[in-house]
Design an enzyme around this catalytic site. Structure first.
Site, short mmCIF file in Angstrom:
data_model
loop_
_atom_site.label_atom_id
_atom_site.label_comp_id
_atom_site.label_asym_id
_atom_site.label_seq_id
_atom_site.Cartn_x
_atom_site.Cartn_y
_atom_site.Cartn_z
N GLU A 1 0.83 -1.22 0.00
CA GLU A 1 0.00 0.00 0.00
C GLU A 1 0.85 1.25 0.00
OE1 GLU A 1 -2.99 -0.12 -1.31
OE2 GLU A 1 -3.43 -1.62 0.22
N ASP B 1 3.33 2.17 -4.82
CA ASP B 1 3.46 2.22 -6.30
C ASP B 1 4.03 3.56 -6.76
OD1 ASP B 1 1.03 3.56 -5.65
OD2 ASP B 1 -0.09 2.71 -7.35
N SER C 1 -12.74 2.39 -8.01
CA SER C 1 -13.84 2.69 -8.93
C SER C 1 -13.41 3.78 -9.91
CB SER C 1 -15.07 3.13 -8.14
OG SER C 1 -14.84 4.37 -7.50
N ASP D 1 -3.65 0.64 -10.07
CA ASP D 1 -5.05 0.35 -10.35
C ASP D 1 -5.30 0.15 -11.84
OD1 ASP D 1 -4.97 1.10 -7.74
OD2 ASP D 1 -6.01 3.00 -8.01
P1 ADP Z 1 -11.82 4.92 -5.53
O1 ADP Z 1 -10.95 4.59 -4.37
O2 ADP Z 1 -13.02 4.02 -5.61
O3 ADP Z 1 -11.07 4.97 -6.82
P2 ADP Z 1 -12.11 7.83 -5.65
O4 ADP Z 1 -12.55 8.67 -4.53
O5 ADP Z 1 -10.75 8.02 -6.17
O6 ADP Z 1 -12.42 6.34 -5.23
O7 ADP Z 1 -13.12 8.04 -6.89
C1 ADP Z 1 -14.51 7.92 -6.72
C2 ADP Z 1 -15.20 8.71 -7.81
O8 ADP Z 1 -15.20 7.95 -9.05
C3 ADP Z 1 -16.67 8.97 -7.53
O9 ADP Z 1 -16.84 10.11 -6.71
C4 ADP Z 1 -17.21 9.21 -8.94
O10 ADP Z 1 -16.91 10.51 -9.38
C5 ADP Z 1 -16.41 8.21 -9.76
N1 ADP Z 1 -17.17 6.96 -9.89
C6 ADP Z 1 -17.03 5.82 -9.19
N2 ADP Z 1 -17.95 4.90 -9.58
C7 ADP Z 1 -18.69 5.48 -10.54
C8 ADP Z 1 -19.81 5.08 -11.34
N3 ADP Z 1 -20.38 3.88 -11.22
N4 ADP Z 1 -20.29 5.95 -12.22
C9 ADP Z 1 -19.75 7.18 -12.35
N5 ADP Z 1 -18.72 7.63 -11.63
C10 ADP Z 1 -18.18 6.79 -10.74
P1 NG1 Z 2 -7.41 3.86 -4.60
O1 NG1 Z 2 -7.65 2.79 -3.68
O2 NG1 Z 2 -8.00 3.61 -5.95
O3 NG1 Z 2 -7.77 5.18 -4.08
C1 NG1 Z 2 -4.85 4.83 -4.64
C2 NG1 Z 2 -3.99 5.07 -5.86
C3 NG1 Z 2 -3.04 3.88 -6.12
C4 NG1 Z 2 -2.26 3.54 -4.85
C5 NG1 Z 2 -3.24 3.35 -3.68
C6 NG1 Z 2 -2.53 3.13 -2.37
C7 NG1 Z 2 -4.95 6.35 -7.73
C8 NG1 Z 2 -5.77 6.32 -8.94
N1 NG1 Z 2 -4.82 5.22 -7.05
O4 NG1 Z 2 -5.81 3.81 -4.89
O5 NG1 Z 2 -2.16 4.19 -7.19
O6 NG1 Z 2 -1.29 4.51 -4.58
O7 NG1 Z 2 -4.06 4.50 -3.50
O8 NG1 Z 2 -1.76 1.98 -2.39
O9 NG1 Z 2 -4.41 7.40 -7.39
#
Ligand code: ADP
Ligand code: NG1
Length: 458
Positions: free
Chosen positions: A48, A51, A146, A190
């Protein structure tokens, strides 16, 4: 040479989710989709916040994804709509330059990141018009990627709609780079697993160059995901980028302490490479060259010999300009320690000793403790959930993804899964009405899923 993402001929009538999406597309646009694209989320088993420091990670894809139904149109626009009414429709003209508003990370900007990445890679102008209906089954802002699945799905859709071809590795690299337009400085885990995943296997992902190696998980080990039901949107907060910045500054301070050309180095892994040192030697260097008390701006400027302006422009990112204190020691100790745990996890999976489950569980538990205490990327609810999972029979349990909320991943012996699920349900979800309402989406077994693909109707 890496392969291209699969293009599968599918009988849509045999897949309930595709069928529903097709129906919604037809209702919205009065025509049938020309193709479908899907990109999975992931669960990171270990590794964690390493990367973006240049170290390997060990995720697997989950069987939850972003799915898009798409038609290529002559409308001169990209029209986006979502099956979830919370995500409002959006249309952008193909002739307009794609701009991403970092201060307002609406869902469609993630999609546009993927579009922009592929557009820039090929210099496409104008882009093909397209109509897309998107459907997501990955809980958002919960550490299961997501956002990256959405970016990857958009990259794949844009490639297909514009009749271009890219390998999985190229797509992963393009999508890792373009997701940064939203403002978070992620490392590429990711997007890599979303494209390079294969059903039935976790993957060790190495960066520079990007490469994914199968990791066979022990028979009898079941991985269970549980969501603590606290959401943390990375792009809308500065937690994530503060850690990236702390690691970048730690890199420079460590490199300078060893007389290296610190200006050139930006990732903690590069310091190790330059010094030709082991991870144990890097941990010793952290003890010797950094102190546990937080560094303030003046001290960093003094140690590196830079001005306050240079600190702001060269080392801090847009959303970390306000930060006054930086925990360099703790963050660097986490990163070098965690990088070692990833390698040990992989070695245990490869050598399959009789006590494999216990060894892997111990590594997961150490990883969580390091995330909680050194990296400070957990939260009270997530710590409580991890403890609950261990009490319920998990051999190892840890936060997964960025943290500050979101999911834990637990390794549970197969014969204990049913009692584990019952105990976690009872202890964490049943007695809290908000959590109970989310339980079905929040507690589930996960097997390694396949990677991003295009589906064409048979
Ligand atoms: P994660 O850790 O899941 O990547 P983030 O906080 O980086 O979370 O991103 C979440 C955002 O991605 C949401 O607020 C939304 O804008 C977008 N998102 C996630 N799932 C969907 C979906 N099914 N449809 C549209 N947007 C989505
Ligand atoms: P998530 O769990 O998708 O928020 C984020 C970073 C990864 C990695 C992890 C921690 C993005 C898109 N993703 O992941 O690259 O650093 O945190 O291990 O920034």
């Amino acid at each position: 040479m890496s392969e291209n993402p699969p293009r599968c001929e599918t009988d849509v009538r045999c897949n309930g989710r595709l069928q529903d999406l097709k129906r919604q597309f037809e209702k919205k646009f009065g025509e049938s989709p020309h193709f479908y694209a899907h990109a999975p989320g992931r669960v990171n088993l270990i590794g964690e916040h390493v990367d973006y420091c240049g170290y390997s990670v060990l995720p697997m894809a989950v069987q939850r994804s972003i799915l898009a139904a798409v038609s290529v149109s002559s409308s001169g626009t990209i029209e986006l709509t979502n099956t979830n009414p919370q995500y409002k429709d959006f249309t952008v003209p193909c002739l307009e330059e794609i701009t991403i508003d970092r201060d307002n990370p609406e869902w469609y900007y993630y999609f546009l990141c993927g579009v922009k990445g592929v557009q820039e890679n090929f210099g496409i102008s104008p882009l093909a018009g397209m109509r897309c209906v998107l459907d997501g089954t990955i809980p958002p802002s919960s550490g299961l990627s997501s956002s990256s699945a959405l970016v990857c799905c958009a990259g794949l859709v844009t490639m297909e709609a514009n009749q271009k071809s890219l390998s999985k590795v190229a797509l992963a690299e393009i999508c890792a780079k373009c997701e940064r337009y939203i403002g978070t400085e992620g490392g590429g885990m990711d997007q890599s697993i979303s494209f390079l995943a294969e059903e039935g296997t976790a993957k060790l992902i190495d960066f520079d160059p990007l490469c994914a190696t199968d990791v066979k998980l022990p028979d009898g080990a079941v991985f269970v995901i549980s969501n603590c039901c606290v959401e943390m949107n990375k792009a809308a907060s500065s937690h994530f980028n503060i850690r990236v910045v702390e690691c970048r500054i730690a890199t420079k301070v460590l490199a300078k302490s060893k007389g290296l050309d610190w200006n050139r180095l930006a990732k903690l892994a590069q310091v190790q490479t330059e010094l030709k040192a082991s991870l144990e030697e890097m941990l010793a260097l952290v003890d010797e060259a950094l102190h546990p008390e937080p560094y303030n701006r003046e001290e960093i400027c003094r140690v590196l010999g830079v001005t306050a302006e240079q600190l702001c422009t060269d080392l801090l990112s847009a959303n970390t300009q306000h930060v006054t204190h930086f925990k360099l020691y703790q963050r660097a100790r986490h990163v070098y320690g965690e990088a070692g745990r990833v390698l040990r996890f992989k070695a245990v999976c490869d050598s399959e000793p009789s006590e494999a489950m216990q060894l892997l569980g111990d590594l997961m538990n150490q990883s969580h403790a390091s995330c909680r205490d050194l990296y400070e990327c957990s939260c009270p609810e997530l710590d409580q959930l991890v403890d609950t999972c261990l009490e319920a029979g998990a051999v190892g349990s840890r936060l997964t993804g960025a943290g500050w909320g979101g999911c834990a991943v637990s390794m549970v012996p197969s014969e204990k899964v049913e009692s584990f699920l019952r105990a976690v349900r009872e202890a964490y979800y049943t007695h809290d009405s908000r959590r109970a309402a989310m339980e079905e989406q929040s507690l589930f077994v996960s097997k390694p899923g396949g990677g991003a693909a295009i589906f064409l109707e048979k």
